[in-house]
Design a protein around this motif. Structure first.
Motif, mmCIF file in Angstrom:
data_model
loop_
_atom_site.group_PDB
_atom_site.id
_atom_site.type_symbol
_atom_site.label_atom_id
_atom_site.label_comp_id
_atom_site.label_asym_id
_atom_site.label_seq_id
_atom_site.Cartn_x
_atom_site.Cartn_y
_atom_site.Cartn_z
ATOM 1 N N UNK A 170 0.828 -1.204 0.000
ATOM 2 C CA UNK A 170 0.000 0.000 0.000
ATOM 3 C C UNK A 170 0.865 1.258 0.000
ATOM 4 N N UNK A 171 0.382 2.285 -0.681
ATOM 5 C CA UNK A 171 1.023 3.592 -0.647
ATOM 6 C C UNK A 171 0.326 4.454 0.408
ATOM 7 N N UNK A 172 1.090 5.066 1.295
ATOM 8 C CA UNK A 172 0.516 5.926 2.319
ATOM 9 C C UNK A 172 1.164 7.296 2.245
ATOM 10 N N UNK A 173 0.408 8.306 2.647
ATOM 11 C CA UNK A 173 0.909 9.670 2.687
ATOM 12 C C UNK A 173 1.112 10.083 4.147
ATOM 13 N N UNK A 174 1.897 11.116 4.346
ATOM 14 C CA UNK A 174 2.112 11.618 5.694
ATOM 15 C C UNK A 174 0.777 11.992 6.325
ATOM 16 N N UNK A 175 0.542 11.502 7.539
ATOM 17 C CA UNK A 175 -0.710 11.767 8.242
ATOM 18 C C UNK A 175 -1.758 10.692 8.083
ATOM 19 N N UNK A 176 -1.533 9.745 7.175
ATOM 20 C CA UNK A 176 -2.502 8.656 7.003
ATOM 21 C C UNK A 176 -2.492 7.737 8.221
ATOM 22 N N UNK A 177 -3.676 7.256 8.608
ATOM 23 C CA UNK A 177 -3.789 6.297 9.709
ATOM 24 C C UNK A 177 -3.414 4.912 9.191
ATOM 25 N N UNK A 178 -2.453 4.277 9.862
ATOM 26 C CA UNK A 178 -2.020 2.945 9.429
ATOM 27 C C UNK A 178 -2.590 1.851 10.329
ATOM 28 N N UNK A 179 -2.877 2.184 11.568
ATOM 29 C CA UNK A 179 -3.522 1.220 12.461
ATOM 30 C C UNK A 179 -4.107 1.965 13.652
ATOM 31 N N UNK A 180 -4.919 1.253 14.427
ATOM 32 C CA UNK A 180 -5.529 1.820 15.628
ATOM 33 C C UNK A 180 -5.050 1.009 16.826
ATOM 34 N N UNK A 181 -4.531 1.713 17.822
ATOM 35 C CA UNK A 181 -3.975 1.092 19.016
ATOM 36 C C UNK A 181 -4.816 1.488 20.223
ATOM 37 N N UNK A 182 -5.265 0.507 20.981
ATOM 38 C CA UNK A 182 -6.001 0.783 22.206
ATOM 39 C C UNK A 182 -5.028 0.797 23.376
ATOM 40 N N UNK A 183 -5.063 1.870 24.151
ATOM 41 C CA UNK A 183 -4.250 1.964 25.356
ATOM 42 C C UNK A 183 -5.089 2.583 26.456
ATOM 43 N N UNK A 184 -5.165 1.901 27.573
ATOM 44 C CA UNK A 184 -5.924 2.400 28.716
ATOM 45 C C UNK A 184 -7.336 2.793 28.317
ATOM 46 N N UNK A 185 -7.995 1.918 27.552
ATOM 47 C CA UNK A 185 -9.398 2.081 27.157
ATOM 48 C C UNK A 185 -9.624 3.267 26.222
ATOM 49 N N UNK A 186 -8.579 3.730 25.553
ATOM 50 C CA UNK A 186 -8.735 4.811 24.582
ATOM 51 C C UNK A 186 -8.184 4.353 23.240
ATOM 52 N N UNK A 187 -8.934 4.669 22.175
ATOM 53 C CA UNK A 187 -8.451 4.358 20.841
ATOM 54 C C UNK A 187 -7.504 5.461 20.377
ATOM 55 N N UNK A 188 -6.348 5.061 19.858
ATOM 56 C CA UNK A 188 -5.346 6.011 19.394
ATOM 57 C C UNK A 188 -4.983 5.695 17.954
ATOM 58 N N UNK A 189 -5.173 6.661 17.054
ATOM 59 C CA UNK A 189 -4.775 6.484 15.666
ATOM 60 C C UNK A 189 -3.261 6.576 15.558
ATOM 61 N N UNK A 190 -2.646 5.586 14.943
ATOM 62 C CA UNK A 190 -1.206 5.620 14.662
ATOM 63 C C UNK A 190 -1.045 6.038 13.211
ATOM 64 N N UNK A 191 -0.346 7.143 12.974
ATOM 65 C CA UNK A 191 -0.243 7.709 11.633
ATOM 66 C C UNK A 191 1.183 7.662 11.125
ATOM 67 N N UNK A 192 1.319 7.701 9.812
ATOM 68 C CA UNK A 192 2.628 7.771 9.173
ATOM 69 C C UNK A 192 3.125 9.215 9.220
ATOM 70 N N UNK A 193 4.344 9.402 9.689
ATOM 71 C CA UNK A 193 4.913 10.746 9.731
ATOM 72 C C UNK A 193 5.415 11.177 8.365
ATOM 73 N N UNK A 194 5.706 10.201 7.512
ATOM 74 C CA UNK A 194 6.152 10.496 6.145
ATOM 75 C C UNK A 194 5.507 9.500 5.195
#
Length: 609
Positions: free
Chosen positions: A560-584
């Motif tokens: 897959x091709x991704x751009x800076x800021x694209x969400x690549x996965x979602x990580x749950x930590x302490x009952x909160x969803x956190x979007x993990x994004x590509x910095x580049x």
């Protein structure tokens, strides 16, 4: 303990002998303290991640109910009921969260030899699931926000609701609360993703993926009324709490009484809360929540349990709500009338979360190098931690609650400012700097804030400056500091926990022996390589985990091709969803994790080229 029949209900007539608390952290300790004062012995349950947790240390006895993942331990109904049977407990208190609002679990407890310290399971089913609660309140003449009374499955239903009522729309989990399982839809193109996310959170947090819709009020006050009801047809309300200071629909600071209500509106809301729950055969403690906008109030939901912020009400009424829960469950009649309840002074609760407010309130983990809570007149701290404890990312980020009471709101703010200044926590970030900012913030001190103030109006740079000024001391320990080695051993017999703790100064670290399950020290996660699951990253751009957590979804594949800021996965930590994004931007060359995987801070997740 003998039983008598009252109105067809089996009612206990003597206080319990032993109570199992089906929870962890500060609320478990809070319940155990009330039990102790009533002469009741306590039983803790714990996961493998909580082997040496505060609630386990406090209880008279403790039982292991499974691994770190909540679904396999604290949410494992069989394991909790088995622990109650082993302990010969005669009652179960659920605290808040986990199974506290699970009507099916409550019914199983009711069918067992234990008493459920909470509302009857049928009342929980009617009021705990939001669509049913809305119907009950409508039938009781309580105003409700426009919304659905049946579960929603199809994005087309959301779109049709938006066409009728307009945007934004709140998609809410039926079993949810505290903003978890709620997603806001601003436009039709967000419907599909937000519906899926709300259902996913409902399943993960509440074991119920059913959702419903409400017209989202954009700038209301959030007011809740504390209720206590007994088996003798007595229903009391203990005044209101104002929970309007919120971030992403999570309460941050709660206070009582509300600075925004007139006496007339206060009385109308209190009467509506009593009237609503009075129609459902409700007993024990609960909270009826409302949204207030332009002088009108609308029913939001009922929390069929004790609330995180219940100490606010205890401070201004002098009533121990947890003891009332125990007494009501034991069949006693409420000892005070509605007219006898007096609200005096003002109180505020500050949730002390392990989060970095300057980094979008991201969860923080680490060791409590320093833990020195405040004291003095009008200051209460509810916690279950001690200096030296490790704070992981397996559960909620709240490590303590600071509750401040005073004669009026002005004095309460001044006392809170003093107490927060005294509260010293070192080892990782907490939200204390944010709280110190808020108790001097013009909007908050004036009491004119609404639920969207933090998310939409407060300048984030002010938070960053507060964290920089009042954040944890980052100074490293001297190389000359003497190492302290703790040797902690645990023995379990039939799941019951016994422990021996040893401490040596200047001793070498305890070696990790593969396969050794006798000690309480947990080895660090092994380095991942080609022979064990995820491969080590190559020379490409590596996206790593910024916190410990669980992978909820992986949104990219190799190639897959991704751009800076694209969400690549979602990580749950302490009952909160956190979007993990590509910095580049780049091409995905490796995906090193899968849905459901647990990861530690720094673990490689995705590799780009």
């Amino acid at each position: 303990m003998t039983d008598t029949l009252t109105g067809g209900l089996v009612v206990q007539t003597r206080m319990f002998r032993k109570v199992l608390v089906a929870n962890r952290g500060e609320i478990a300790v809070r319940v155990m303290r009330a039990c102790e004062e009533l002469g009741v012995r306590t039983v803790a349950v714990y996961s493998e991640a909580d082997t040496d947790a505060g609630h386990v240390r406090y209880a008279d006895e403790a039982y292991n109910v499974g691994p770190a993942r909540a679904a396999d331990s604290y949410l494992d109904q069989e394991a909790v009921l088995e622990a109650a049977q082993k302990a010969d407990a005669d009652a179960i208190h659920p605290g808040y969260g986990f199974m506290a609002e699970n009507a099916k679990f409550a019914a199983r407890v009711e069918e067992s030899d234990c008493t459920w310290i909470g509302p009857p399971s049928d009342a929980m089913a009617r009021l705990g699931e939001k669509t049913k609660a809305r119907t009950v309140m409508q039938n009781s003449g309580v105003p409700v926000v426009p919304g659905t009374t049946e579960p929603v499955e199809d994005p087309a239903e959301v779109e049709a609701f938006g066409e009728e009522h307009g945007y934004p729309i709140a998609i809410k989990a039926e079993g949810g609360g505290g903003g978890r399982g709620m997603k806001i839809v601003q436009s039709p193109d967000e419907i599909e993703d937000q519906l899926a996310a709300a259902k996913r959170e409902g399943e993960a947090y509440f074991d119920n993926d059913s959702v419903y819709l409400e017209r989202f009020l954009e700038a209301p006050r959030h007011i809740e009324v504390q209720i206590v009801a007994d088996h003798h047809d007595n229903v009391r309300h203990l005044g209101e709490r104002d929970c309007s200071l919120q971030r992403r629909h999570q309460k941050v600071i709660e206070e009582g009484p509300s600075p925004a209500l007139s006496d007339d509106l206060r009385e109308r809301i209190g009467d509506a809360a009593r009237r609503g729950v009075g129609e459902t055969n409700y007993t024990n403690a609960g909270t009826v929540e409302f949204l207030v906008e332009d002088g009108e109030f609308y029913f939001l939901e009922v929390n069929t349990r004790i609330q995180v912020e219940h100490p606010v009400t205890e401070e201004i009424t002098g009533i121990d709500i947890v003891k009332e829960q125990l007494r009501v469950a034991a069949g006693e009649e409420i000892s005070f009338t509605q007219d006898e309840i007096e609200v005096e002074g003002h109180a505020m609760e500050f949730r002390i979360n392990a989060e970095n407010a300057a980094n979008d309130f991201s969860p923080a983990t680490g060791r409590l190098e320093t833990y020195d809570p405040p004291g003095g007149i009008g200051v209460r701290v509810d916690d279950a931690v001690r200096q030296g404890d490790d704070i992981g990312g397996d559960y909620d980020s709240m490590i303590a609650k600071l509750v401040v009471g005073a004669s009026d709101r002005t004095e309460c703010l001044a006392r809170a400012e003093r107490a927060l200044r005294e509260f010293d926590i070192q080892g990782f970030h907490t939200v204390i700097p944010f709280h110190r900012l808020m108790v001097t913030d013009e909007r908050f001190t004036a009491g004119t804030h609404t639920t969207n103030y933090l998310d939409e109006e407060l300048d984030h740079e002010r938070i960053e400056r507060a964290v920089e000024r009042w954040g944890p001391d980052e100074a490293e320990k001297s190389d000359d500091d003497e190492e302290v080695t703790e040797r902690e051993f645990t023995v379990e017999v039939n799941g019951k926990r016994f422990e021996v703790n040893l401490e040596e100064r200047g001793a070498p670290p305890v070696p990790t022996v593969e396969g050794d399950r006798g000690g309480m020290d947990r080895p660090e996660a092994a380095t991942k390589d080609d022979s064990g699951g995820a491969a080590a990253p190559g020379d490409g751009e590596q996206i790593s985990a910024e916190m410990q957590g669980t992978i909820l979804s992986v949104d990219v594949e190799v190639g897959d091709e991704v751009a800076a800021g694209d969400v690549v996965l979602v990580l749950e930590a302490m009952k909160m969803e956190n979007d993990v994004v590509a910095e580049a931007g780049g091409t995905v060359t490796d995906v090193l994790v899968s849905e459901g995987d647990s990861v530690d801070m720094g673990d490689p997740l995705i590799v780009l080229e």
